[in-house]
Design an enzyme around this catalytic site. Sequence first.
Site, PDB file in Angstrom:
ATOM      1  N   GLY A 139      -5.556 -53.069   8.213  1.00 12.03           N
ATOM      2  CA  GLY A 139      -4.682 -53.889   7.391  1.00 12.03           C
ATOM      3  C   GLY A 139      -5.134 -55.330   7.408  1.00 12.03           C
ATOM      4  O   GLY A 139      -5.890 -55.766   8.279  1.00 12.03           O
ATOM      5  N   CYS A 140      -4.672 -56.088   6.421  1.00 10.71           N
ATOM      6  CA  CYS A 140      -5.095 -57.485   6.300  1.00 10.71           C
ATOM      7  C   CYS A 140      -4.546 -58.335   7.450  1.00 10.71           C
ATOM      8  O   CYS A 140      -5.300 -59.022   8.141  1.00 10.71           O
ATOM      9  CB  CYS A 140      -4.680 -58.057   4.946  1.00 10.71           C
ATOM     10  SG  CYS A 140      -2.948 -57.806   4.521  1.00 10.71           S
TER      11      CYS A 140
END
Lengths: 341, 341, 341, 341
Positions: free
Chosen positions: C151-152
């Site tokens: 995920g970012c």
Amino acid sequence: MDKKIHVSVIGASGYSGIELVNILLRHRNVTIDNLFAHSSAGKRFDEIAPAFRNRISLILDEFSIEKVAQSDLVFVALPSGEALTLVPQLRAAGKRVIDLSGDFRLKDTNLYKQYYKREHTAPETLSEAVFGLPEWFANKIRTAQFVSNPGCYPTSVILPLAPLVKEGILDPTSIIANSLSGVSGAGRSSLPEYSFCEVNDSVRAYKVGVHQHIPEIRTVLEQITGKSTPVIFIPHLLPITRGIYTTIHATLQKSVQISDIENAYAAYYSSAPFVRFSSTRIPELKHVVQTNFIDIGFSLLPDSHHIVLFAVIDNLIKGAAGQAVQNMNLMFQFPETEGLL
Amino acid sequence: MDKKIHVSVIGASGYSGIELVNILLRHRNVTIDNLFAHSSAGKRFDEIAPAFRNRISLILDEFSIEKVAQSDLVFVALPSGEALTLVPQLRAAGKRVIDLSGDFRLKDTNLYKQYYKREHTAPETLSEAVFGLPEWFANKIRTAQFVSNPGCYPTSVILPLAPLVKEGILDPTSIIANSLSGVSGAGRSSLPEYSFCEVNDSVRAYKVGVHQHIPEIRTVLEQITGKSTPVIFIPHLLPITRGIYTTIHATLQKSVQISDIENAYAAYYSSAPFVRFSSTRIPELKHVVQTNFIDIGFSLLPDSHHIVLFAVIDNLIKGAAGQAVQNMNLMFQFPETEGLL
Amino acid sequence: MDKKIHVSVIGASGYSGIELVNILLRHRNVTIDNLFAHSSAGKRFDEIAPAFRNRISLILDEFSIEKVAQSDLVFVALPSGEALTLVPQLRAAGKRVIDLSGDFRLKDTNLYKQYYKREHTAPETLSEAVFGLPEWFANKIRTAQFVSNPGCYPTSVILPLAPLVKEGILDPTSIIANSLSGVSGAGRSSLPEYSFCEVNDSVRAYKVGVHQHIPEIRTVLEQITGKSTPVIFIPHLLPITRGIYTTIHATLQKSVQISDIENAYAAYYSSAPFVRFSSTRIPELKHVVQTNFIDIGFSLLPDSHHIVLFAVIDNLIKGAAGQAVQNMNLMFQFPETEGLL
Amino acid sequence: MDKKIHVSVIGASGYSGIELVNILLRHRNVTIDNLFAHSSAGKRFDEIAPAFRNRISLILDEFSIEKVAQSDLVFVALPSGEALTLVPQLRAAGKRVIDLSGDFRLKDTNLYKQYYKREHTAPETLSEAVFGLPEWFANKIRTAQFVSNPGCYPTSVILPLAPLVKEGILDPTSIIANSLSGVSGAGRSSLPEYSFCEVNDSVRAYKVGVHQHIPEIRTVLEQITGKSTPVIFIPHLLPITRGIYTTIHATLQKSVQISDIENAYAAYYSSAPFVRFSSTRIPELKHVVQTNFIDIGFSLLPDSHHIVLFAVIDNLIKGAAGQAVQNMNLMFQFPETEGLL
């Protein structure tokens, strides 16, 4: 194996200079020799442009003519006025040059004095300058020793107009161009008027009737089309960093269909890799930001003899550094799109 | 008929000064005598702030003590350092003063020297300064001759913390405040780092560990709560013009329910007209921009002893000019919200 | 001559999918076979992403398993929930896969259910997923058949923390991460809360205590360091399009010098091409936007046992599409930076 | 003591409706009876507009005609199409009405059908509508039972043009207006094209040749000046929340001096409290945002018969809610500026 040339950049710490380095680092046929800057000389390039850490380790150097001895090409990305004295030195030393300033775009030194507010002190260098708009002057650019790179606004105004003026579709005396520009067009500035709080959430027209790009637009269009084109041009400042949106109005000189307009653009730009003509689809700025493309669309207004043209570019790329590299590609017989897609 | 006082503003051309004029023009009990500015002296106020055309015709004047002879109150909206020498003059002349600078917020002159990088040359004036946070010091403010208006960040950090620290809900040694500020907090600036292109589309923390508001936050919280509160405070710059978003972390000192937190805030702020407590609804910056409100919310994290507080203000209003007028309202027995809703 | 692989992208019309196409078009070792999208199937890719005109002429296709028969690698850029059923199909067909969704990042299906609000229906596929964080799992990624891309937010939190937790410099139970994200992190949305007018000039924290990246941050950090790391994580939405700014607080477990921190990062990241450690220089978001870099800096606060870490990434590149290509480069023995500089 | 009237607002949850409430709350002569909204009925107004907490406690109500029985005036702030059926009900009940929609601005129902894409079903109500542009129709507005409030773009185009067309200074057939608008002009929208990521950092022209404000501009100008004025009008969408910047081009019909233009504006607007004419000083958008002013400037281009006019307004205030209150002030003999400075 790819042929390589050596290039240097003078004025590497400005916004156009930084963008130029960005493109050149991705170019397969280029080795960067030297990056020059005055007030930042001695610092690493990636210290003044930290986005480049891990990509380049060069140190900014104070320019002297000896330091470009090995360079096949020198880019000059200095403010107008500074290039005026530097380019002649480079030419005297036999260097091929691409100048991104406004100093060598106007062949008429009286116009230069009127709009740039200084005497032109290098008329001989001026006389050999080739205007670096690849879509119209590619042949001259290929063999040029000295290319004067177009202004950002003129690029966005001349390219959509030239085919229609040349084909006699527009009345060349009826043209009005409204341009909207991001703030980077003003360069790296510490003027209060370009501070975030003064620009954000606002818009303003500026330099109305006196912008230095007015004579460039007019004379280049006249050179291309052979017609007098007293374009009215009004620039506006927007709260965005990059990009120019140009909306152009003109009166039709004859009755036309959509296909006539499409044919006129096809006749001149069908093999131009960076012109994207979208017919009646209206361009949006975001589609060209961070690219070397110019997107052009138009609208024929119902029940009138009026045409509206729309053109968008990234002012730092097609309007400056990207177009400069496109010119370099022509000058050195590289693929025209190399480094630019 | 409404009672009227006469006020003057010194430093009327800065962002806080302009906001102050905006509020004072709408205030039913105020007549503006004089607006002072140094470099713009002689110009009309609405020339340097064209948004005010048709609302005010005063000319900016060079300050001298005689020119405030008729004023019941003088606002000082100068940068820190300049107020240091000016406020003592005003007090010597018997003027009531509200100072928006940081020069008289820290009672400890050693802390002042450490964080403001200069000697405090007016300790006597300092000793009479009342800290102008109306929610906690209203009684002192009402009779004060000299009010030192709080900093923008401290307002956003102290107000959400004070009730919970005072009530022993939080561990006062565990507090971490992350604040995000719009660019107007830096004042009217011509530094390149505040230019549109450098700020837009970016974020950065700054003055980490050395921001001058750190001792203000700590000492005022300690004064209010009687506890040592070594708050860690990290400011960040955002690409917005106005507003502060503060997110505060702390460890709970005891097991609490949502209602305990609600009761703690109600105990101190139920009659505070500009504190809007939203319980577990998370505040948004846009709801306070252009207002004198502070919105406060919180979250008790699941399965932990951790509380997160959120507070938002407009840095130029509740964080500066609005709070100054709120203090004026207290000092002159006007309704606390006059001019501010 | 360069070795070439064939790839397909499922979910090519979302922001991550578009960014992926952008990078793959510049990659010397890749041929794009097919781009799949559901609601836009049948349209040209450059119709839904006009920035790509003149660069790609592919038509978006409705996915079916036969259409990826020639692909050496399939990227899945679908929302969480949709990848859950699609990836098992691809794996059953023997395809190597990089999935950009959150569906296969949490090995614990109970955590998945708690945070993603649905049952995990593909535990077998989950068991073979390799977490695609190249700086820590390169060896596994090189031979992986199925990579689950991070995920970012987790990328921006795990990378700065891992070396210091592993080296015992930080107290792993003291960690607080505040992240600020641009709006593209929410994907292509038509929710009113992501409309321009609701987001512009504002800031808000959201999903406090319940964000689905919380368990990803905690479990991956624990996997890397062998220590329990109950990180507190608070995301905020900013009025910018791209980028994440993460500020992390932690208590030092032992007395350290600046050089100790520098050594810890050097020990793990000195050969990581996309980690730029700037020591005590505070990162700025703009330096990583449009790049695959993560910039990491830190500050040791004076007179305390507190360290603050700062990390910035482009959420769509290092936080999504760029990291996916970095993983591809490892999986196919291409240079790790190919297509990404 | 101030005279008070009772008013209600239908469509209070849209951007114009909210702005109207904001102004009415500060108005000394107004008591708000009811706020109506359909999908939010039953909620407190400050729940859908949290910026209003502590300022108003009204609950949004579902409209019915009985509920406005006590109101002296009803504002209708509904989208075009919805007002069409509602206003006749209000008029049948004898209510004075100010309608902010486009439904009653065009006297010609054929034009309405052409541009609004629906039949006009209330021609009788239409026939009694007074166009609410106070600078030109104040006398009619004072006694009007039903005022149709002007569109935002038309306000910004008609006001700068009317004096010069009326005085025969401009060629009325030569007029071209380029307008730039903030996104709030599109209302509260969940269309993907108005999402933050699609609008930010971009610009686009839209509804070229077909915008519904085109006939409003033309017919009202003709009504004021008695001349045919086939204005060409091109709207553009900007990444700002509020405000319209209009740049107008026209050919001069006779030789003029700057003073002639100044005199023409003075002749019509010298007592108009919200028109700020700045002569050759070019307006900036930020000076009118959050105000009811229109700023107008002009430029006579050197060596040409061309004039450029510039006008700026806040689209939600002078372009909607503020102008509506200005009309109310006229209708009820309040000071024209009450609530608006």
